[in-house]
Write an enzyme that holds these catalytic residues in place. Sequence first.
Site, PDB file in Angstrom:
ATOM      1  N   HIS A 109      -5.629  -3.363 -13.354  1.00 40.49           N
ATOM      2  CA  HIS A 109      -4.960  -2.738 -12.216  1.00 40.49           C
ATOM      3  C   HIS A 109      -4.024  -1.610 -12.640  1.00 40.49           C
ATOM      4  O   HIS A 109      -3.818  -0.655 -11.895  1.00 40.49           O
ATOM      5  CB  HIS A 109      -4.170  -3.805 -11.466  1.00 40.49           C
ATOM      6  CG  HIS A 109      -3.762  -3.417 -10.084  1.00 40.49           C
ATOM      7  ND1 HIS A 109      -4.668  -3.170  -9.078  1.00 40.49           N
ATOM      8  CD2 HIS A 109      -2.524  -3.238  -9.525  1.00 40.49           C
ATOM      9  CE1 HIS A 109      -4.022  -2.862  -7.963  1.00 40.49           C
ATOM     10  NE2 HIS A 109      -2.726  -2.885  -8.208  1.00 40.49           N
ATOM     11  N   SER A 161      -3.042   1.049  -5.350  1.00 39.86           N
ATOM     12  CA  SER A 161      -3.216  -0.298  -4.833  1.00 39.86           C
ATOM     13  C   SER A 161      -3.113  -0.268  -3.299  1.00 39.86           C
ATOM     14  O   SER A 161      -3.846   0.474  -2.654  1.00 39.86           O
ATOM     15  CB  SER A 161      -2.186  -1.230  -5.466  1.00 39.86           C
ATOM     16  OG  SER A 161      -2.505  -2.582  -5.204  1.00 39.86           O
TER      17      SER A 161
END
Length: 706
Positions: A676, A554
């Site tokens: 994610h 991320s």
Amino acid sequence: MRDKSLQPPLPHAEPRIRVLHEDVTIDSYGWLRERENPDVSAYLQAENAYAEQAIAHLAGLKADLISEINGRRACNGSPPPFQVGPFEYFRRQAEEKPHPVWCRRPVSGGPTETVLDPNTFEGTERFYTLGAFEPSDDGRYIAYSLDIIGNERYELRIRDTVGGHDVWRDTGRAGRVVWAADNQTIFFMRERADRRHHDQIVRLNVADRKPRVIFEEVNERLALLIRRSQSGAWLFIDAHPTSDYSLRVQQGAAETWCLRADEPVGTWQRLFRRDIGHNIYAEHWHDCFLFRVDDAGPNCRLVSVPLNDWSAHNWNEVVPHREDVRIEEIHVLEKHIIVLERQGLVPRIASRDIRGQIETTIIPEEPSCTLTVGLSAGGRYSVAKNAFSGSSLIYTLGSFVTPDTVIEHNLIEDRSTNLYRPNVPGYDSTQYEATVVVVKSEDGIEVPISLVMRRDRKGPGPVLLNVYGCYGISRWPSFFPWPSAMAERLSLLDRGVAFGIVHVRGGGELGRAWHQAATRDRKQTTYTDLIAAAEGLVDQGIASRDSIVIEGKSAGGGTVLTTASLRPDLFRAVIAEVPVADILDTELDFTLPYALQETAEYGDPHIAPDFKYLRGYDPYYNLSGDRHLPPTYIDGALDDGQVLYFQPARYVAQRRSLAADRDPKLIFRTLTVGGHYGSSHGPGVTEEAAFRIAWTLDQFERSRPE
């Protein structure tokens, strides 16, 4: 060896010119944002095919890794139950079902019953994560939420345990849920479609099933949080900043409102106003509120205040501010105040009596670890619970070498008992050593690295370094959760690779000042700290030069891509999972997730000086055909709700277009299941890990001299 005849794909270019602050930028791959465009799908599929072909020669190694990882799965049941009202709730793995079912049994004794089986919901066979699991005090209802796509848009439902059916559902983006004391009313956080943070608090009475928004935040730099005091007597609404997560579990609020839990339709009262300029976390204990407040310094102090007058002149100090000790969390039992503190990297739990005097202190022997108070349902929005009555504190300790162990500590007798310790087949903790290594950054500041390796590892060798370094978020060693994931990392350690987490500035491991030292026009400090960590490990004889791989996820993916572009000679390879690879473009588009929040971290490119600073290091806009970057693994996910798939895809396409040979050492995968955090269950979880590990080991092998 990799087939040198393989040629990576390259999408067609559609140049678009943008002029901002007299800077002319040509973006050729903005069209990759068009998810429904068949050319986008074709390109992502071609990259996936190339990735598989590029590591085809590692098929045997990958199969071995899958077998090793699967063989280490914990195999002795689930963590202890947590109590709500008259019931204990726990998960139980059902045979031949992908997800554990939720069960309960009366505390006073009685039969076990199943209250929720995620396997019965359509779509959970493909993907499933739990958001919230909150029983009402009497056990009649259970509020729960789930995500069956991977985009983190949790759907909230209420189940009536009498009959075992759902009586209400909300299709909005729900967050944390709490019950009022009447067993009929819930409050929950909801996110409007045009926002990226929970900005509404909704009240619902199960009887009338008519949700009402009772609180709405219009400041887009603040988000709302609903919670119930650990005593159960009060409800709190926090308006907290979205830019600083240095105290993530109990994040300080700019403003807090309160309401008695037995008066759910009563009038909310403001505990403190946002214009006082402090971050405060409030808790209830007997006839007072407790405030963890930063008015005396960033490490916070603890004060008490009467319930009938909480103005500042009535604050009574319970624990003073200390320059070298941070107060991270406060918890309460009926006769004890529990303070989770941290001195340097070392956490400790201090129990205080009703007079504020220290009763007992729990200090783990681990040099760096994760310490969590209470028991949680394990969902994204679950809150750890500890029985308010009595003098037993339950906490979980995990580290690189200690599988996450649930411990009960009797505060009266100052005695600990292990309630649950996972059995990891074939794992012998005595074969591994966890340490903390300190290196000096370029400005002389000491940067710590939590490190683990086999005890029989000889001399300098390969090292994999994980890093995040943004938003004040701390990354601590544990055993099972990311980023430690030791069930996977052991396959690296057993092959002579050391693994470490670098606590660079920009993170929150050493407090709020540690975060603020690397924001906006100081953000490059994060990257120079990582460079110093790599060089320091070489100087200390731990890492071999040209045998350091850096890894981030991320925002951490953006960290490693940026750092590699600054010092491409220093790193053997780079792993960037779902990376923020185009920081500047992300912040120019406030429709993207967290874009506004990120301006507090990186600066606002709408402001000319901030734009110039960002433009100087942004991974996407500093790609060049003249700069050869290390071999790089990148992935994305079609249903990612945080870093949208096209952010890494554009970076990869641009990087390939600038390289004469299309950069064949660049590997890019787009996950079509999950978001994610990757796959939620099944073979996909292990395959994703084995792919990365096999690729990493191959890079280390290539670093060895012929």
